[in-house]
Design a protein around this motif. Structure first.
Motif, short mmCIF file in Angstrom:
data_model
loop_
_atom_site.label_atom_id
_atom_site.label_comp_id
_atom_site.label_asym_id
_atom_site.label_seq_id
_atom_site.Cartn_x
_atom_site.Cartn_y
_atom_site.Cartn_z
N ALA A 1 32.61 2.94 -2.74
CA ALA A 1 31.97 1.91 -1.92
C ALA A 1 32.95 0.80 -1.54
CB ALA A 1 30.76 1.34 -2.64
N SER A 2 33.75 0.34 -2.51
CA SER A 2 34.70 -0.73 -2.18
C SER A 2 35.80 -0.22 -1.26
CB SER A 2 35.29 -1.35 -3.45
OG SER A 2 35.87 -0.38 -4.28
N LEU A 3 36.21 1.03 -1.44
CA LEU A 3 37.17 1.63 -0.51
C LEU A 3 36.61 1.63 0.91
CD1 LEU A 3 39.73 3.22 0.20
CD2 LEU A 3 38.56 5.30 -0.57
N MET A 4 35.32 1.90 1.03
CA MET A 4 34.69 1.89 2.35
C MET A 4 34.65 0.49 2.95
SD MET A 4 34.05 4.86 3.47
CE MET A 4 33.08 4.31 4.88
N TYR B 1 24.74 -2.04 -2.22
CA TYR B 1 24.24 -1.13 -3.26
C TYR B 1 22.73 -1.28 -3.44
CZ TYR B 1 28.59 0.65 -5.36
OH TYR B 1 29.76 1.33 -5.61
N ARG B 2 22.28 -2.53 -3.48
CA ARG B 2 20.84 -2.77 -3.69
C ARG B 2 20.03 -2.24 -2.51
NH1 ARG B 2 22.76 -8.33 -4.98
NH2 ARG B 2 23.31 -8.33 -7.18
N PRO C 1 25.35 4.35 0.44
CA PRO C 1 25.90 3.04 0.78
C PRO C 1 27.03 3.11 1.80
CG PRO C 1 26.42 3.64 -1.51
CD PRO C 1 25.41 4.60 -1.01
N ARG C 2 27.74 4.25 1.85
CA ARG C 2 28.82 4.39 2.83
C ARG C 2 28.28 4.30 4.26
NH1 ARG C 2 31.73 9.61 0.15
NH2 ARG C 2 29.54 10.14 -0.14
N ASP C 3 27.11 4.86 4.48
CA ASP C 3 26.52 4.81 5.82
C ASP C 3 26.19 3.38 6.23
OD1 ASP C 3 26.68 7.57 6.10
OD2 ASP C 3 24.68 7.90 5.27
N ILE C 4 25.69 2.60 5.27
CA ILE C 4 25.38 1.19 5.56
C ILE C 4 26.66 0.43 5.88
CG2 ILE C 4 24.38 -0.94 4.66
CD1 ILE C 4 22.63 0.77 2.81
N LEU C 5 27.70 0.64 5.08
CA LEU C 5 28.96 -0.09 5.27
C LEU C 5 29.60 0.24 6.61
CD1 LEU C 5 30.34 0.21 1.65
CD2 LEU C 5 29.62 -1.90 2.77
N VAL C 6 29.60 1.51 6.99
CA VAL C 6 30.17 1.89 8.28
C VAL C 6 29.41 1.21 9.42
CG1 VAL C 6 30.45 3.81 9.90
CG2 VAL C 6 31.20 4.06 7.53
N GLU C 7 28.09 1.14 9.30
CA GLU C 7 27.29 0.51 10.34
C GLU C 7 27.53 -1.00 10.38
OE1 GLU C 7 24.62 0.15 13.56
OE2 GLU C 7 25.77 1.83 12.73
N LEU C 8 27.68 -1.63 9.22
CA LEU C 8 27.99 -3.06 9.19
C LEU C 8 29.34 -3.32 9.87
CD1 LEU C 8 26.94 -3.87 5.50
CD2 LEU C 8 25.72 -4.55 7.57
N ALA D 1 19.89 -1.54 6.74
CA ALA D 1 19.45 -0.44 5.88
C ALA D 1 18.08 0.07 6.31
CB ALA D 1 19.43 -0.89 4.41
N PHE D 2 17.19 -0.84 6.63
CA PHE D 2 15.86 -0.44 7.08
C PHE D 2 15.95 0.40 8.36
CE2 PHE D 2 12.15 -1.31 9.81
CZ PHE D 2 11.16 -0.70 9.03
N GLU D 3 16.76 -0.07 9.32
CA GLU D 3 16.90 0.67 10.58
C GLU D 3 17.46 2.07 10.34
OE1 GLU D 3 19.03 -1.49 13.58
OE2 GLU D 3 18.01 -3.36 13.10
N LEU D 4 18.45 2.17 9.45
CA LEU D 4 19.03 3.48 9.16
C LEU D 4 18.01 4.39 8.47
CD1 LEU D 4 22.61 2.49 7.87
CD2 LEU D 4 22.03 3.54 10.07
N SER D 5 17.19 3.81 7.61
CA SER D 5 16.18 4.62 6.92
C SER D 5 15.14 5.14 7.91
CB SER D 5 15.50 3.82 5.81
OG SER D 5 14.67 2.79 6.34
#
Length: 337
Positions: free
Chosen positions: A276-279, A294-295, A304-311, A328-332
């Protein structure tokens, strides 16, 4: 030949706050601050991870009010400058005055790399009450060297004592650092500092690149404790700088002992470059987003990688932690369609 002096700015009690969920106690703060002071650190930064007044639902609640921690730390810091971070819009001039009243001698006013103008009043006020004031440009990978010089000059014009460039996402490689620090060195007269995160495993290398290009202040934390994969590790950088012939003024054995005997026992987890931190570094996302991500991933059953890429794709910056849940909600929702 006289060794070139490098001032060590330890932010264990500020950036490290992210990694322990803002749970520092008075006993921990005084032990760390007192230890850092005794071994020769120049500036000791103590604040909520998101700066003074950062304790909130959005950014995470502090276990102990930071003014109480400052007041306690001020009693054991005799040689270093006790320092706070302030993000305009989170911390106010009133908060800054309160920090000074509780022992802070310096403030680093942090803005997004293109928004230095929102810090003018805070820097001017700090100088008017006798504090050292630093202009701190976050997420510096998101701006060109030319833009960074333009923004730094705003800080210079309002009286900043030095300019601190932050690789808040741990996204830069040494050549990125060299281009930005050398541009500043060739354009402004006041000193330059550098703040790095280790999300790509390059924080020490990037800090050395900054020093070689003329930076004279370097941010560190003991054991690398900090957001994401952590910061430049204090005891490691001091050892490397000593080997390279620089004078940090820090007792090397002493800082090793502070890291091993005082800081390491209170760490909630080892400070490592995990996926995750690498991402964070790869996607260029603000390092303090990690635990929030993470939360959110757990809440919405996401990677979490998908969230980080989108951020990263959306160019999210510090102060937008509340948007992580929205993303996260939108991705879900997309996953369930």
């Amino acid at each position: 030949m006289e060794k070139r002096k490098i001032k060590i700015v330890d932010t264990t009690l500020r950036d490290g706050s992210h990694a322990v969920s803002h749970s520092f106690t008075v006993e921990q703060a005084t032990a760390i601050a007192g230890g850092l002071d005794k071994v020769g650190v120049s500036l000791i930064e103590l604040s909520h991870g998101d700066g003074i007044a950062g304790s909130s639902i959005n950014y995470g609640m502090s276990k102990v009010p930071e003014m109480e921690l400052l007041r306690a730390a001020s009693k054991v810091v005799k040689n270093a400058k006790l320092t706070v971070l302030l993000l305009p819009g989170i911390g106010t001039i009133e908060d800054l005055q309160q920090a000074k009243d509780n022992g802070a001698q310096a403030v680093r006013v942090a803005t997004h790399v293109t928004e230095a103008d929102i810090a003018i009043q805070h820097i001017k006020y700090a100088k008017s009450i006798g504090m050292m004031a630093v202009g701190f440009l976050m997420m510096s990978h998101m701006a060109s060297p030319e833009k960074i010089v333009e923004q730094a000059k705003i800080f210079v014009d309002c009286g900043a004592d030095y300019i601190n460039l932050a690789d808040s996402a741990g996204h830069m490689v040494p050549d990125d650092v060299r281009a930005r620090i050398s541009a500043l060195k060739n354009s402004i007269e006041i000193p330059i500092g550098f703040h790095s995160h280790n999300n790509l495993g390059l924080s020490v290398a990037n800090s050395i690149a900054a020093v070689e290009e003329g930076a004279s202040y370097v941010d560190v934390t003991c054991r690398g404790l900090g957001a994401g994969a952590g910061n430049t590790q204090n005891e490691v950088l001091c050892a490397v700088l000593d080997r390279l012939g620089y004078d940090t003024g820090v007792d090397l054995y002493g800082i090793m002992d502070v890291a091993e005997e005082i800081v390491e026992p209170i760490m909630q987890r080892p400070q490592i470059v995990n996926t995750a931190s690498l991402m964070l570094g790869y996607a260029g996302v603000y390092s303090s987003f990690l635990l929030h991500t993470y939360r959110a991933a757990e809440k919405f059953h996401l990677n979490p990688r998908d969230i980080l890429v989108e951020l990263g794709r959306r160019g999210m910056v510090g102060g937008q932690e509340d948007m992580i849940i929205d993303v996260a909600f939108e991705l879900s929702q997309q996953k369930t369609r």
